[in-house]
Design an enzyme around this catalytic site. Structure first.
Site, PDB file in Angstrom:
ATOM      1  N   HIS A   1       0.839  -1.208   0.000  1.00 52.06           N
ATOM      2  CA  HIS A   1       0.000   0.000   0.000  1.00 52.06           C
ATOM      3  C   HIS A   1       0.868   1.250   0.000  1.00 52.06           C
ATOM      4  CE1 HIS A   1      -3.098  -2.889   1.002  1.00 52.06           C
ATOM      5  NE2 HIS A   1      -4.016  -1.954   0.871  1.00 52.06           N
TER       6      HIS A   1
ATOM      7  N   GLN B   1      -7.789   8.557  -2.336  1.00 54.29           N
ATOM      8  CA  GLN B   1      -7.076   9.594  -1.583  1.00 54.29           C
ATOM      9  C   GLN B   1      -7.561  10.993  -1.983  1.00 54.29           C
ATOM     10  OE1 GLN B   1      -2.972   9.381  -0.647  1.00 54.29           O
ATOM     11  NE2 GLN B   1      -2.835   7.161  -0.770  1.00 54.29           N
TER      12      GLN B   1
ATOM     13  N   PHE C   1       1.006   3.068   7.148  1.00 55.03           N
ATOM     14  CA  PHE C   1      -0.308   3.297   7.741  1.00 55.03           C
ATOM     15  C   PHE C   1      -1.372   3.136   6.660  1.00 55.03           C
ATOM     16  CE2 PHE C   1      -3.656   6.441   8.949  1.00 55.03           C
ATOM     17  CZ  PHE C   1      -4.116   5.779  10.067  1.00 55.03           C
TER      18      PHE C   1
END
Lengths: 168, 168
Positions: A67, A88, A119
């Site tokens: 990711h 995003q 994250f």
């Protein structure tokens, strides 16, 4: 798209359509293809999640490491996958102020140093909880992060299945 | 490149360099990154292979399905990964005559219909044995095909490790 359409796909078509349900891991879609015929759309999702759950921990961490950073340099450079770019941007990460972007970059770096993977957050649900998750024990955070991978996958599957198959 | 260099790589660098040791499966390199510090270069290879061996059968088939057709349309269109392009071109698959290309396309199609994954061969060793392998029992052929994935991975690792790290 209905389940008959999904079940009728050959391998190439299936991986083209579902290859990025799990970010940059077409291996997972390619494995799920074995499970056809699928009984319904929930069954399709279930097989993605079962594959993730059955991986050894290093493999689960590998998924997370595929990711991108949230609001990272790939978003700025436009080199994200189409799905991540949409997610995003839709979560407002494209239009952060410089201060907020810097703060998130610091949290991302701290998070990755602590856990060994970036994250991951289902950005469309967009509450930016990196600071809170930084405090979790590692085993719990691995579960939380994989839960986010699954939320992302669910949303991507829902988009794909709602789409007009003629446009895919 | 020596093992100290490999052990010093951060995640992004490691996946950039080793992400395609297993074709289109950066998940595997991302998982192997957890295993640092590595004792030597054989240890690096060993972790790639151990990851492949530990996958459930659907995941092993998934790896095979991430490989392109030999002498297929991606070679013609130039959309292979850089590694596959080099390997297939180096094995003379770029310059096949029309008859031979057609024959190989037929064998590829028969093979995939029989086993559910494309015919994978470490093309640099280049004896084109699709016809023979078509006759194998499925369980044996899965092992053979994964053996080819490992040969490909070994050769790619050897190329990377021989390379001048300054040029990577």
């Amino acid at each position: 798209m209905d389940i008959e359409k999904v079940n009728s796909m050959d391998l190439g078509e299936f991986v083209d359509v579902f290859g990025n349900v799990t970010e940059r891991c077409p291996l997972i879609a390619a494995a799920v293809w074995s499970q056809r015929p699928l009984s319904d759309l929930e069954d399709l999702e279930k097989h993605f999640f079962a594959f993730i759950d059955a991986l050894p921990q290093s493999g689960q961490e590998g998924i997370l490491r595929c990711h991108p950073y949230l609001a990272g340099s790939e978003l700025q450079r436009g080199t994200l996958t189409a799905e991540s770019q949409r997610e995003q941007s839709g979560a407002g990460l494209w239009s952060l102020g410089a201060d907020e972007r810097l703060r998130l970059a610091e949290l991302n770096a701290q998070y990755r140093a602590r856990f060994g993977f970036p994250f991951v957050l289902a950005a469309r649900f967009s509450n930016r909880t990196a600071a809170r998750r930084l405090l979790c024990p590692s085993a719990q955070e691995l579960r939380t992060a994989l839960g986010e991978v699954k939320k992302i996958g669910s949303l991507r599957l829902a988009d794909l299945l709602r789409a007009d198959p003629a446009k895919l």
